[in-house]
Design a protein around this motif. Structure first.
Motif: not given
Length: 295
Positions: A2-8, A22-25
């Protein structure tokens, strides 16, 4: 995986906020990233691909801290940017073989097997001896995917891959991506709504550097059921309708604007209720996001 993007977040030197928290799972499978030109899609793709720095936030692919472990990420990354260069006087087979050597695949037999397998997968085996200058746009894109798959990536990023392709080439490209997405995290960044509708089990819409909406395309469309209406009007009436209704899209039909509006109740006035499409969701979110920014 899984790719987890947090508060980018990312702001350029000229003050443009390309990414805002940007936050996405993103799980294994096809993930569609929709947005208009300038929405921040390419900035996000380049940041995930370690080609530029973020101002803040984090990205993790499994155990890999992407922003801190760039080399580890690059070893499991396949990347097809919107614009990529080719050597026109070299054949597909020769160039793939060359790229494989650069990636450290030194055993000749293993390398030949891999190159042949990728040429078959991308439907280029029959033209493997042909110089790349003779390739169509779709063939070049499929070659781009072939080189991106050389390292058997755990993450594949493709940025605007079907722009300019005819329907037949587009379908071929869909089929290749769908097969890859069974075992890999694939991010498809595009402004073409049909690409996401056809391919992706999860998606997000971004505009002006922010996530407007995320979820399963079918569920997102279902949530808009019964709220979309259409009507064909005269050109001179368009501004009036925009003032009185939430017009989410307009296109010409036999020379007259055919408008789609969003309404919780039947507006009457000659409007006909229609089945919502992902394109209606997309335009609605862009409309709402743009209006929110302007107030």
């Amino acid at each position: 995986m899984e790719l987890i993007i947090d508060n980018l977040s990312k702001t350029y030197a000229n003050g443009v906020q390309a990414l805002q928290n940007i936050s996405l799972e993103i799980p294994t499978g096809m993930f569609g990233l929709l947005g208009p030109n300038g929405a921040g899609k390419s900035t996000l793709m380049r940041t995930i691909a370690t080609l530029q720095e973020a101002d803040k936030g984090s990205i993790k692919l499994g155990e890999i801290d992407v922003l801190k472990q760039k080399n580890e990420l690059r070893q499991v990354l396949g990347y097809l940017p919107q614009q990529f260069g080719l050597y026109p006087k070299l054949s597909a087979e020769f160039l793939l073989n060359h790229f494989a050597i650069l990636k450290g695949i030194n055993n000749k037999g293993e390398r030949n097997d891999l190159v042949n397998a990728l040429l078959i997968k991308t439907n280029l085996y029959e033209v493997r001896k042909q110089n790349l200058k003779g390739f169509s746009g779709g063939m070049k894109q499929r070659f781009g995917i072939a080189q991106a798959l050389l390292s058997n990536p755990k993450l594949l990023i493709v940025d605007e891959p079907t722009a300019g392709l005819d329907p037949v080439e587009r379908n071929r490209f869909y089929n290749v991506l769908s097969e890859i997405g069974e075992k890999t995290v694939v991010i498809l960044s595009t402004h073409i709504v049909d690409d996401v509708k056809e391919l992706c089990t999860n998606m997000a819409i971004i505009n002006k550097g922010q996530v407007c909406l995320k979820g399963n395309p079918k569920k997102i469309i279902e949530d808009m059921k019964g709220k979309v209406y259409k009507k064909t009007i005269h050109k001179q009436e368009l501004n009036s309708y925009k003032q009185n209704y939430q017009v989410i899209s307009e296109r010409l039909f036999l020379g007259k604007p055919n408008i789609h509006i969003l309404s919780d109740v039947n507006p009457g006035d000659g409007f006909t209720q229609i089945n919502a499409e992902l394109e209606d969701v997309y335009f609605s979110e862009i409309f709402n996001n743009t209006n929110a920014k302007s107030h």
